[in-house]
Design an enzyme around this catalytic site. Structure first.
Site, PDB file in Angstrom:
ATOM      1  N   ILE A   1       0.862  -1.171   0.000  1.00  0.00           N
ATOM      2  CA  ILE A   1       0.000   0.000   0.000  1.00  0.00           C
ATOM      3  C   ILE A   1       0.904   1.229   0.000  1.00  0.00           C
ATOM      4  O   ILE A   1       1.784   1.357   0.862  1.00  0.00           O
ATOM      5  CB  ILE A   1      -0.928   0.016   1.230  1.00  0.00           C
ATOM      6  CG1 ILE A   1      -1.799  -1.245   1.254  1.00  0.00           C
ATOM      7  CG2 ILE A   1      -1.796   1.276   1.215  1.00  0.00           C
ATOM      8  CD1 ILE A   1      -2.703  -1.428   0.049  1.00  0.00           C
ATOM      9  N   LYS A   2       0.700   2.109  -0.973  1.00  0.00           N
ATOM     10  CA  LYS A   2       1.521   3.313  -1.085  1.00  0.00           C
ATOM     11  C   LYS A   2       0.934   4.433  -0.234  1.00  0.00           C
ATOM     12  O   LYS A   2      -0.252   4.760  -0.342  1.00  0.00           O
ATOM     13  CB  LYS A   2       1.617   3.770  -2.551  1.00  0.00           C
ATOM     14  CG  LYS A   2       2.396   2.809  -3.422  1.00  0.00           C
ATOM     15  CD  LYS A   2       2.442   3.270  -4.882  1.00  0.00           C
ATOM     16  CE  LYS A   2       3.505   4.299  -5.112  1.00  0.00           C
ATOM     17  NZ  LYS A   2       3.665   4.599  -6.559  1.00  0.00           N
ATOM     18  N   ILE A   3       1.780   5.003   0.610  1.00  0.00           N
ATOM     19  CA  ILE A   3       1.402   6.120   1.470  1.00  0.00           C
ATOM     20  C   ILE A   3       2.431   7.226   1.258  1.00  0.00           C
ATOM     21  O   ILE A   3       3.641   6.965   1.318  1.00  0.00           O
ATOM     22  CB  ILE A   3       1.382   5.700   2.956  1.00  0.00           C
ATOM     23  CG1 ILE A   3       0.337   4.604   3.184  1.00  0.00           C
ATOM     24  CG2 ILE A   3       1.098   6.896   3.858  1.00  0.00           C
ATOM     25  CD1 ILE A   3       0.314   4.053   4.608  1.00  0.00           C
TER      26      ILE A   3
END
Length: 361
Positions: A138-140
């Site tokens: 998951i890209k944050i």
């Protein structure tokens, strides 16, 4: 051995910075895996805006999902997960063979949450659970609020690709959040083996300063920032703090070179790939750059672990009036804004497509 295989042999992972349904269905991605040593894939709102807006390859899925009454945002994430879970399966052999070091795909939370830690944590967990793939990041974004979300996501066991990092300081702040998350897991008896990568954007530096410096300075600052960051990251992994976590079973948070397509038509199209060859790192390449490097790239030497002449180059730019600290903050703000613009355009395209009449049979 072609140039991409040579980079792979050097110890650098090559990930494709693109995803489209046609790339998956045509067998092209599978071919890149087999022939060009591609071992992972990244996506972002701009990539999906282009993929969904171009042509009709997503139209059937949009109609089916629209009939379920999904919101535009939920419909997008359903489309993205259709693609990314299929890609994750293609990369699963690389994931298994590397014991989870490689073979990853990435999905970004809504860029509208870049300054909302609580909702970023909620959506990171939701998307991670919904994907149900061990090799999906998951890209944050590495904004101030994103840093808090990264620590909590890691603590909760969500693999994180920290995106929109532009400087050594931003990378180290994100690495600190990762360390805190792992330390909290150990303190509560949880498994410390939670994967993460740090995505440093490179070429946007050179685009930003091109009009403000003389030609001899063109296309040099991004590489210097990367070299400086590579040194600092190596020092972090050599620290006693990290060594304690590694001994307890934690895995290194890898450094990833992002934005490595050459934007200056006067510069070599493989500039950033050749300059940033380094074992233990990842380079995520636009498709055009991947094919260019496979065709005529060269692996000359590995990035120097001591940072080489990075500080001297950055000092030269400061004498030219470039404030790298202020510019790093500016580039991160602009990156968030650009992804938010793509996000709005993406949802507009989905609204338009879901309103189209079904084709006659």
């Amino acid at each position: 051995m072609n140039p991409t295989q040579a980079l792979h042999q050097l110890g650098q992972s090559l990930w494709l910075d693109n995803i489209t349904r046609s790339l998956l269905r045509s067998g092209t991605l599978a071919r890149y895996i087999g022939e060009l040593s591609v071992t992972g894939l990244t996506s972002n709102p701009t990539i999906f805006e282009h993929a969904i807006g171009a042509g009709d390859s997503y139209d059937d899925s949009i109609r089916v999902l629209a009939d379920r009454g999904l919101s535009d945002e939920d419909l997008f994430f359903a489309l993205a997960l259709e693609d990314l879970t299929q890609a994750a399966d293609l990369f699963r052999p690389a994931f298994d063979a590397s014991d989870g070091l490689d073979g990853w795909v990435s999905l970004e939370v809504s860029p509208l949450l870049a300054h909302d830690a609580a909702h970023t944590i909620r959506d990171a967990n939701r998307l991670h659970t919904k994907a149900d793939k061990p090799n999906l990041f998951i890209k944050i974004p590495g904004t101030a609020e994103g840093i808090a979300a990264i620590e909590e996501a890691i603590f909760e066991g969500v693999p994180v690709n920290v995106t929109l990092l532009f400087s050594r300081e931003q990378v180290l702040a994100a690495a600190e959040a990762y360390l805190r998350g792992i330390e909290r897991r150990l303190a509560t008896g949880l498994d410390p083996d939670v994967a993460s990568v740090l995505s440093l954007f490179v070429s946007r530096w050179d685009v930003a300063v091109k009009q403000d410096v003389a030609p001899p300075f063109h296309n040099r600052l991004g590489i210097a920032i990367a070299m400086r960051t590579f040194k600092a990251h190596a020092e972090l992994l050599a620290s006693a703090r990290w060594q304690r976590l590694a001994a307890a079973g934690a895995r290194p948070q890898r450094l990833l070179w992002a934005s490595t397509g050459t934007k200056d038509l006067a510069a070599p199209d493989t500039l950033y790939v050749q300059a940033l060859a380094a074992p233990g790192t990842i380079n995520t390449l636009p498709e055009k750059t991947l094919l260019a490097f496979a065709d005529h790239g060269q692996v000359e030497r590995a990035l120097p672990a001591d940072g080489g002449d990075a500080e001297a180059v950055i000092a030269d730019f400061r004498r030219e009036g470039i404030d790298d600290d202020a510019l790093a903050a500016q580039l991160q703000r602009e990156g968030v804004d650009a992804f938010a613009t793509s996000w709005h355009a993406l949802l507009t395209r989905i609204r338009e497509k879901r309103a189209l009449p079904a084709p006659r049979t």
